[in-house]
Write an enzyme that holds these catalytic residues in place. Structure first.
Site, short mmCIF file in Angstrom:
data_model
loop_
_atom_site.label_atom_id
_atom_site.label_comp_id
_atom_site.label_asym_id
_atom_site.label_seq_id
_atom_site.Cartn_x
_atom_site.Cartn_y
_atom_site.Cartn_z
CB SER A 141 -9.68 12.49 2.89
OG SER A 141 -8.43 11.97 2.59
CD1 TRP B 34 -11.76 15.78 -2.79
CD2 TRP B 34 -10.94 15.71 -0.70
NE1 TRP B 34 -11.72 17.06 -2.30
CE2 TRP B 34 -11.21 17.05 -1.03
CE3 TRP B 34 -10.41 15.43 0.55
CZ2 TRP B 34 -10.99 18.10 -0.14
CZ3 TRP B 34 -10.18 16.47 1.44
CH2 TRP B 34 -10.46 17.78 1.09
CB THR C 211 -10.66 6.42 -4.74
OG1 THR C 211 -9.79 7.55 -4.70
CG2 THR C 211 -10.47 5.67 -6.06
NE ARG D 37 5.21 16.89 -36.60
CZ ARG D 37 4.20 17.51 -37.17
NH1 ARG D 37 3.23 16.81 -37.71
NH2 ARG D 37 4.15 18.82 -37.23
CD GLN E 225 22.85 17.17 -28.82
OE1 GLN E 225 23.06 18.39 -28.71
NE2 GLN E 225 23.83 16.31 -28.90
CB ILE F 194 8.15 15.03 -27.39
CG1 ILE F 194 9.43 15.25 -26.57
CG2 ILE F 194 8.42 14.11 -28.58
CD1 ILE F 194 9.99 14.01 -25.89
N GLY G 265 4.21 18.36 -29.47
CA GLY G 265 3.86 19.68 -30.00
C GLY G 265 2.35 19.88 -29.97
N GLY G 266 1.83 20.44 -31.08
CA GLY G 266 0.39 20.72 -31.16
C GLY G 266 -0.44 19.46 -30.96
CD GLU H 116 -3.43 5.15 -1.78
OE1 GLU H 116 -2.54 4.50 -1.24
OE2 GLU H 116 -4.31 4.65 -2.53
N1 CAA Z 1 2.74 2.69 10.78
C1 CAA Z 1 2.28 2.53 12.04
N2 CAA Z 1 2.00 3.57 12.84
C2 CAA Z 1 2.20 4.81 12.37
C3 CAA Z 1 2.67 5.04 11.06
C4 CAA Z 1 2.94 3.92 10.26
N3 CAA Z 1 3.38 4.03 9.00
N4 CAA Z 1 2.75 6.37 10.88
C5 CAA Z 1 2.35 6.95 12.01
N5 CAA Z 1 2.02 6.01 12.91
C6 CAA Z 1 1.55 6.17 14.27
C7 CAA Z 1 2.61 6.86 15.14
O1 CAA Z 1 3.52 5.93 15.65
C8 CAA Z 1 1.75 7.48 16.22
O2 CAA Z 1 1.38 6.50 17.16
P1 CAA Z 1 1.85 6.61 18.72
O3 CAA Z 1 1.30 7.91 19.23
O4 CAA Z 1 1.26 5.41 19.34
O5 CAA Z 1 3.35 6.61 18.69
C9 CAA Z 1 0.47 7.84 15.48
O6 CAA Z 1 0.44 7.05 14.29
C10 CAA Z 1 0.42 9.30 15.11
O7 CAA Z 1 1.56 9.57 14.33
P2 CAA Z 1 2.22 10.99 14.32
O8 CAA Z 1 2.42 11.50 15.70
O9 CAA Z 1 3.43 10.90 13.43
O10 CAA Z 1 1.05 11.85 13.65
P3 CAA Z 1 1.07 13.22 12.88
O11 CAA Z 1 -0.16 13.94 13.19
O12 CAA Z 1 2.38 13.91 13.07
O13 CAA Z 1 0.89 12.80 11.32
C11 CAA Z 1 1.28 11.84 9.20
C12 CAA Z 1 1.46 11.74 10.72
C13 CAA Z 1 2.35 10.95 8.62
C14 CAA Z 1 1.48 13.23 8.69
C15 CAA Z 1 -0.13 11.32 8.89
O14 CAA Z 1 -1.11 12.17 9.41
C16 CAA Z 1 -0.37 11.13 7.41
O15 CAA Z 1 0.09 10.15 6.83
N6 CAA Z 1 -1.13 12.06 6.78
C17 CAA Z 1 -1.53 11.89 5.39
C18 CAA Z 1 -2.82 11.15 5.30
C19 CAA Z 1 -3.03 10.54 3.96
O16 CAA Z 1 -2.13 9.91 3.40
N7 CAA Z 1 -4.23 10.68 3.43
C20 CAA Z 1 -4.58 10.04 2.21
C21 CAA Z 1 -6.01 9.74 2.20
S1 CAA Z 1 -6.42 8.16 1.65
C22 CAA Z 1 -6.48 8.23 -0.05
O17 CAA Z 1 -6.03 9.15 -0.67
C23 CAA Z 1 -7.08 7.03 -0.64
C24 CAA Z 1 -7.70 7.20 -1.95
O18 CAA Z 1 -8.90 7.26 -2.06
C25 CAA Z 1 -6.87 7.06 -3.17
#
Ligand code: CAA
Length: 431
Positions: free
Chosen positions: A177, A207, A209, A319, A330, A388, A390-391, A414
């Site tokens: 991100s 962001w 983690t 409680r 209920q 459930i 309450g306060g 994620e």
């Molecule tokens: N496995 C393998 N390849 C994948 C895939 C998967 N699950 N999902 C997508 N791809 C590939 C596609 O096949 C494509 O490849 P090709 O061009 O070779 O066919 C490529 O990735 C691009 O895919 P899209 O065209 O579908 O891309 P998009 O721009 O439409 O977006 C999306 C796809 C699913 C929305 C993606 O951008 C997404 O998952 N976004 C969310 C990101 C996310 O989850 N961020 C979380 C941050 S990490 C975090 O939170 C960790 C933490 O610290 C807790």
């Protein structure tokens, strides 16, 4: 669900080829009389229907008990104070590492526990009932960092980094991100310019983690802008590399014990041997890794919901109001009935996604459904648990207000719930 004997008689190896080779079309056109079934999800119910079994193995039950005991004995003491002070659970994570919870699915060759995904989600559920701040550290380390490295790293990378991460001796972070690339993950602005034997990274990640507690960072960055997502690389960055700075800690609504930071890269020189996979594999690496990570977060959401439900159930037995325990009203009993039903449904989705991953099946769809549903159940259940109570539910001592705050992030990180719906709808519409 199909009860037709024609399908029961089909050989297991045919089903295996459908699922393992993802070659459904070949089967549709093959010699076996087969009606046109449009959705792959329908096929799942034809597969070995006589093997449907909802019981857990002895080993899974032992893992559940071990995680439950750890949560009660090690995570519960001080959980309110850590949340309030935004204190990272360092001592608890160290012990989790010693017990094998930080590299649960990693093979013993790389110091891991060699367990399956189902074991991991069972542990995540139990830890998250008590302390979601600790469980997210476990989740990111296990499913985003260790799993990603074991699946796609080379032998040198595994020996150098995975062996350390799997024991919890060091912690990992997954850095995708950015300020302007959250859900729209292909729009990476951070660059990793190719300088021959090394890359130079510039940019900011947001962001993250384990932002400060980590020592190993898997960083996605754009190398070939003109190639879009196919130009992104995944690089292993070590804490302490010149030009790599940890930004300020975020002051969060929930999971306040985990440390979330922005990361700043100013001309950070990373050797080429730290690239995971081929040139341009970084986005696929992130997507494949996140698909499994989502099962871990779904399990976290399930645990938060189950933890809040257990507290609400206990409270309703103790409680009294209007001359009787509130469970006898209920209005309360129906809330508990809804919570119990939704949690059970979420558990089935989460366990099934884990099972699919363990079977080598495609789990993009089941993982996304599990996360979407379990995170909604976590939100709904924790809100009702506060109601459930309450306060008392509104004050910190009763834990449910913290669980309610913790639940929200499971609909965001994620992949937000909206992203899960993109994954789900694309999967069912393109099948
Ligand atoms: N496995 C393998 N390849 C994948 C895939 C998967 N699950 N999902 C997508 N791809 C590939 C596609 O096949 C494509 O490849 P090709 O061009 O070779 O066919 C490529 O990735 C691009 O895919 P899209 O065209 O579908 O891309 P998009 O721009 O439409 O977006 C999306 C796809 C699913 C929305 C993606 O951008 C997404 O998952 N976004 C969310 C990101 C996310 O989850 N961020 C979380 C941050 S990490 C975090 O939170 C960790 C933490 O610290 C807790």
């Amino acid at each position: 669900m199909c009860q037709n004997n024609k399908y029961k008689n089909l050989k297991w190896d045919i089903w295996n080829s459908i699922w393992r080779n993802d070659d459904y079309l070949q089967i549709k056109q093959g010699p076996i009389p087969f009606p046109v079934i449009d959705r792959r999800v329908s096929l799942r119910y034809y597969k070995k229907p006589d093997l449907m079994d909802f019981s857990l193995s002895e080993e899974h039950l032992m893992i559940r008990q071990a995680a439950r005991d750890f949560a009660q004995n090690e995570l519960l003491p001080g959980v309110i104070e850590r949340d309030e002070a935004q204190k990272f659970p360092s001592a608890q994570i160290k012990k989790l590492g010693e017990l094998g919870f930080m590299g649960m699915m990693v093979g013993p060759k790389y110091n891991g526990s060699g367990m399956d995904t189902l074991s991991y989600v069972i542990a995540m559920e139990e830890l998250s009932k008590i302390d979601a701040s600790a469980s997210v550290v476990v989740s990111v380390n296990n499913s985003l960092v260790c799993w990603g490295l074991e699946a796609f790293g080379n032998e040198e990378q595994k020996n150098k980094y995975l062996t350390q991460l799997a024991t919890g001796a060091v912690i990992g972070a997954f850095c995708l991100s950015e300020p302007e690339a959250g859900s729209d993950a292909t729009s990476q602005k951070t660059t990793a310019l190719d300088k021959g034997d090394h890359y130079v990274i510039n940019g900011t990640k947001n962001w993250i983690t384990n932002g400060n507690s980590a020592s190993v960072y898997l960083v996605m960055a754009q190398t070939h802008k003109e190639k879009g997502h196919k130009g992104i690389n995944a690089l292993i960055v070590e804490k302490g590399m010149a030009g790599f700075e940890i930004g300020p800690k975020e002051n969060k609504l929930g999971i306040r014990g985990s440390d979330t930071h922005s990361l700043i890269f100013n001309d950070v020189k990373v050797p080429k041997e730290n690239r995971i996979g081929e040139d341009g594999f970084g986005f696929k690496f992130a997507m494949k890794t996140l698909a499994g990570g989502r099962i871990g977060i779904a399990a976290q959401a399930l645990g938060i919901a189950a933890g809040a439900y257990e507290l609400a159930l206990k409270y309703s037995r103790e409680r009294k109001a209007f001359g009787t325990e509130i469970k006898n009203h209920q209005a309360i009993a129906f809330k508990l009935a809804d919570m119990h039903t939704q949690i059970e449904a979420a558990r089935h989705l989460v366990y099934k996604a884990a099972w699919e991953k363990d079977q080598g099946l495609n789990y993009d769809l089941s993982g996304a459904m599990a996360k979407l549903y379990a995170s909604q159940v976590a939100m709904d259940t924790t809100v009702e648990a506060v109601q459930i109570h309450g306060g008392n539910g509104y004050v910190k001592d009763y834990h449910v207000e913290r669980l309610m705050r913790d639940a929200k992030i499971t609909q965001i990180y994620e992949g937000t719930s909206e992203i899960q719906k993109i994954v789900i709808s694309r999967s069912i519409l393109n099948d």
